[in-house]
Motif scaffolding. Structure first.
Motif: not given
Length: 463
Positions: A29-39, A151-161, A300-301
């Protein structure tokens, strides 16, 4: 540092294996922040005064380093155990944010490349493979479910980030209430500092709660023969050195590359893309920055849910069949998104949601696909090598999308039509991946290991 050793993490008899997924999720969930860079992508474009492609390169470097570090460090992770791997990952990932923030505050883009991209990317790769390797050992009876859980945690990291980052950017920027607001570079720098501290704490929690099963452990009632009896699932073993010489390895490499390239192009551009698709003649958008940030969370969900649901489904349908869905149905959905996606926001969101669920499912299913084709001997090392497809896609996806967009106009002024060339390119890639998946057949016996060789302790399955 002996408390980080693998021997100190062996679970006692009677340990409940369902306590392991929360530890894996703490890291992913932490490293999944990579998917929130567009913010904060548009904010960095304005802060550094550069193009979308140059800012997109930050994300591309991180994904390249993820794949390379996973390929290189896979055996090290297996030898030293998940606790030490998660600990090292936390240091690299948080350190990347710290150096990246220095680059933002000083106006030095190369420091962001080095920090978030290179150093943080190494943390991504090590963190990505470490808990999945352990989960595979705890759940040999459900390989698709096991890889999906981690791996769902990596995909869900942006849900939080994504929403947290949007809120913090507003908090750190005194001009956040202005019309057409774009976060300042100072606000993004402070965001990076905050994330460095928070992620270090959560990843350390995962590192100190992870456990590995004792040698010879297996779930009660588990019979390995029931898994081997399924179509396209071998009971033989192939070494990593031989696997990369097979046609099957490179076909699956192409499948992963095409699926990831198509999905990563949307994820990396998610927030500005939905605003551009519904831009009005006066230059404003029907979708606000806050709503766009929420859309990133929604994707992210989809990413997280697809990784778990589709991968678990592959235990029933078979790996090749589920990839036919990812790539075949995905081709149709991308075509609809390019041609009619700007019709209504509901249609756009629905199409993007399903597309990204396939993207996530492709990641979570591929370790089990390799297990089916090459057996359990050195399948971790094989998967590490396959992740170079992710590295290549991390470059290709953003370059395709950003390259087309840079040629179409100025960020913040683009429309849905500007995205059509990039999306239609993704359609072509998915067709190529679909054909490659159809060509996958069982590995020829000349590549199989002897029984004596394959009993040597192999690297655990990473993802």
């Amino acid at each position: 540092m002996g408390w980080l050793d693998r021997e100190r993490t062996i679970a006692p008899p009677g340990f409940n294996r369902w306590l392991i997924p929360p530890a894996a999720l703490a890291v992913h969930l932490c490293i999944g922040q990579a998917y929130a860079t567009s913010v904060y992508k548009t904010a960095l474009v304005a802060h550094f005064g550069v193009s979308l492609t140059q800012i997109g390169l930050i994300f591309s470097i991180a994904i390249v380093m993820l794949g390379l570090s996973a390929a290189v460090m896979g055996t090290w992770v297996d030898t030293n155990g998940p606790r030490k791997a998660m600990f090292v990952s936390a240091l690299f990932w948080s350190g990347g944010f710290l150096l990246g923030s220095l680059g933002i505050f000083s106006g030095q883009l190369w420091l962001v490349y080095l920090g978030y991209g290179f150093i943080g990317g190494i943390g991504l790769g090590i963190g990505y493979i470490s808990p999945v390797s352990t989960l595979i050992k705890w759940f040999p009876d459900r390989p698709g479910l096991a890889t999906g859980m981690a791996i769902m945690g990596f995909g869900g990291g942006a849900l939080i980030a994504s929403p947290v980052s949007t809120a913090l950017l507003g908090l750190y920027d005194p001009n956040s209430g202005a019309e057409g607001w774009v976060a300042s570079g100072d606000a993004v720098g402070k965001l990076f500092l905050t994330l460095a501290v928070v992620y270090l704490a959560y990843m350390m929690f995962g590192a100190f709660t992870i456990r590995v099963p004792a040698d010879g452990w297996k779930p009660a009632g588990f019979d390995p023969a029931t898994v081997a009896a399924r179509p396209l699932v071998t009971s033989n073993n192939v070494s990593a050195a031989n696997a990369i010489r097979t046609r099957q390895f490179w076909l699956v490499w192409v499948v992963l590359f095409c699926n990831v390239t198509a999905g990563i192009g949307i994820l990396e551009q998610a927030a500005p893309m939905i605003q551009d698709f519904f831009r009005q003649p006066d230059g404003s958008s029907l979708v606000s920055a806050v709503v766009a940030g929420g859309f990133v969370g929604l994707l992210s969900i989809a990413n997280m849910g697809g990784r778990f649901a589709w991968s678990a489904t592959s235990d029933k349908t078979g790996r090749r069949n589920i990839y036919m869905v990812y790539l075949g149905v995905g081709t149709v959905l991308y075509l609809l998104l390019a041609l009619v996606g700007s019709g209504t926001t509901a249609l756009y969101v629905l199409l993007a949601f399903v597309i990204i669920s396939f993207y996530g499912g492709g990641f979570a299913t591929v370790p089990a696909y390799l297990r089916d084709l090459f057996g359990t001997f050195q399948v971790g090392a094989i998967h590490g090598r396959l992740l170079t497809a992710w590295s290549a896609a991390g470059i290709a996806g953003p370059l395709i999308v950003n390259g087309f967009l840079d040629a179409q106009g100025t960020p913040g002024e683009l429309t849905a039509q500007a995205y059509q060339p990039a999306l239609l390119t993704m359609v072509g890639l998915l067709v190529v991946g679909f054909i490659a998946n159809l060509l996958v057949r069982p590995v020829h016996s000349t590549f199989h290991e002897t029984a004596a060789t394959s009993t040597v302790r192999e690297p655990a399955l990473e993802s």
